[in-house]
Design a protein around this motif. Structure first.
Motif, short mmCIF file in Angstrom:
data_model
loop_
_atom_site.label_atom_id
_atom_site.label_comp_id
_atom_site.label_asym_id
_atom_site.label_seq_id
_atom_site.Cartn_x
_atom_site.Cartn_y
_atom_site.Cartn_z
N HIS A 185 0.85 -1.20 0.00
CA HIS A 185 0.00 0.00 0.00
C HIS A 185 0.88 1.24 0.00
CE1 HIS A 185 -3.35 -2.68 0.95
NE2 HIS A 185 -2.56 -3.22 1.86
N ALA A 186 1.63 1.42 -1.08
CA ALA A 186 2.59 2.53 -1.15
C ALA A 186 1.91 3.88 -0.97
CB ALA A 186 3.33 2.48 -2.48
N GLN A 187 0.64 3.95 -1.32
CA GLN A 187 -0.07 5.23 -1.18
C GLN A 187 -0.19 5.64 0.28
OE1 GLN A 187 -1.38 2.38 -2.17
NE2 GLN A 187 -3.25 1.94 -1.01
N ASP A 188 -0.08 4.68 1.18
CA ASP A 188 -0.18 4.99 2.61
C ASP A 188 1.07 5.65 3.16
OD1 ASP A 188 -2.72 3.95 2.60
OD2 ASP A 188 -2.12 1.98 3.38
N THR A 189 2.12 5.71 2.37
CA THR A 189 3.34 6.39 2.85
C THR A 189 3.11 7.89 2.97
OG1 THR A 189 4.20 6.72 0.60
CG2 THR A 189 4.80 4.66 1.73
N GLY A 190 2.16 8.41 2.22
CA GLY A 190 1.91 9.85 2.25
C GLY A 190 2.94 10.67 1.52
N ILE A 191 3.79 10.02 0.72
CA ILE A 191 4.85 10.72 -0.01
C ILE A 191 4.37 11.00 -1.42
CG2 ILE A 191 7.21 10.59 -0.87
CD1 ILE A 191 7.85 8.73 1.45
N PRO A 192 4.25 12.27 -1.80
CA PRO A 192 3.79 12.62 -3.14
C PRO A 192 4.73 12.06 -4.21
CG PRO A 192 3.75 14.53 -1.70
CD PRO A 192 4.50 13.47 -0.97
N ASP A 193 4.16 11.57 -5.29
CA ASP A 193 4.91 11.12 -6.48
C ASP A 193 5.74 9.87 -6.25
OD1 ASP A 193 3.94 13.36 -7.94
OD2 ASP A 193 5.56 14.60 -7.13
N LEU A 194 5.55 9.19 -5.12
CA LEU A 194 6.30 7.96 -4.90
C LEU A 194 5.89 6.91 -5.92
CD1 LEU A 194 7.33 6.29 -1.65
CD2 LEU A 194 6.01 4.93 -3.25
N GLN A 195 6.88 6.22 -6.49
CA GLN A 195 6.63 5.23 -7.52
C GLN A 195 7.18 3.87 -7.12
OE1 GLN A 195 8.69 6.76 -10.94
NE2 GLN A 195 7.59 8.73 -10.92
#
Length: 301
Positions: A52-62
């Motif tokens: 769930h990379a979106q849960d890192t809260g880091i914009p533009d993380l790929q």
């Protein structure tokens, strides 16, 4: 005479029992020290955050993959200042353990590549801590240097614990690494064994060495302290914790003493073998950003 024979038999039996007990204790000591060292090669389940990379809260993380056949898995945040940093985690962990570094460096505009070592996290391969780890680092820097958002002359590195051991070895001979941070990194694995396996002398030290025999961790020529001097004149920052029981302050200072200028040492008061952002978040972020600032402002030579 009969009484004497009984006494002799009793003494003999007690001797056998004592010998058996001593051998059992010796075997237990050897086994525990072997398995403690062998744990360096045992994978742990990948962090749930990786799903769930979106849960890192880091914009533009790929989510990215690279290396031969895309066998290495990582996270990348594109650079906004043309500089980029490879972040290397320690043993029994994965890239999610370096989330604080990924967040604060990317927020400062740096491109950041945090990847899983072979055999750990979601990367394929075998955990070896040898030339295979060096090839993984080479693949990481190859991938970064080829990106359009990155200037290949503005690459840095940050390694924690075993990640620092591997990165120190790599950076000493690869000129692409222009600035290096080593966190909780011992001067050598031999020193680490002496620190943690000395209680019973050879009985505890040799099993620990035997457990890593298939790696090159005990090769003195490849120890961080033997190679770190070659990193100069590129800037080096070494960080440790005053309460670190895994890589005590004395070992961190030994590595620092082996390095050449320009170098800096920061011992975080009260910090253990953890990410220092949990102890002094603002100072930690400030120190890292200031250290890598030269990558963002001009081409390193």
């Amino acid at each position: 005479m009969i009484s004497g024979m009984r006494i002799g038999r009793t003494a003999f039996a007690l001797g056998i029992i004592g010998l058996s007990t001593a051998l059992g204790l010796a075997a237990l000591i050897a086994e525990r020290n072997y398995h403690a060292s062998r744990s360096l090669f045992e994978p742990e389940p990948a962090a749930l955050l990786q799903q769930h990379a979106q849960d890192t809260g880091i914009p533009d993380l790929q989510e990215v993959s690279f290396g031969a056949g895309g066998r290495l898995a990582g996270w990348y945040v594109p650079s906004r200042n043309r500089a980029a940093i490879v972040v290397a985690h320690g043993t029994n962990d994965d890239r999610a353990s370096m989330l604080a570094e990924l967040r604060l460096l990317s927020a400062a505009g740096f491109g950041v590549l945090a990847f899983d070592w072979p055999g750990l996290g979601r990367s394929q391969g075998e955990i070896r801590w040898d030339a295979g780890a060096q090839r993984a680092l080479a693949a990481a820097y190859d991938w970064l240097a080829a990106r359009s958002d990155v200037d290949p002359d503005r690459l840095g590195g940050l390694g924690f614990s075993m990640g620092g051991v591997m990165l120190a070895r790599f950076a000493a001979t690869d000129a692409r690494v222009k600035a290096l941070v080593l966190e909780g990194t011992p001067p050598s694995y031999e020193a680490y064994i002496r620190c943690h396996n000395h209680r019973w002398g050879r009985l505890s030290e040799w099993p620990a060495r035997w457990a890593v025999r298939h790696s090159d961790l005990l090769n003195p020529a490849l120890a961080p302290a033997a190679l770190i001097g070659a990193f100069a004149p590129r800037p080096l920052l070494i960080i440790g914790g005053s309460a670190d029981r895994e890589v005590p302050e004395a070992l961190v200072r030994e590595l620092y003493a082996a390095a050449h200028k320009p170098k800096a040492l920061w011992i975080v008061p009260g910090a253990g073998h953890v990410h220092y952002s949990s102890m002094v978040p603002e100072e930690y972020a400030q120190r890292l950003r200031q250290f890598y600032a030269s990558l963002a402002t001009h081409n390193a030579s």
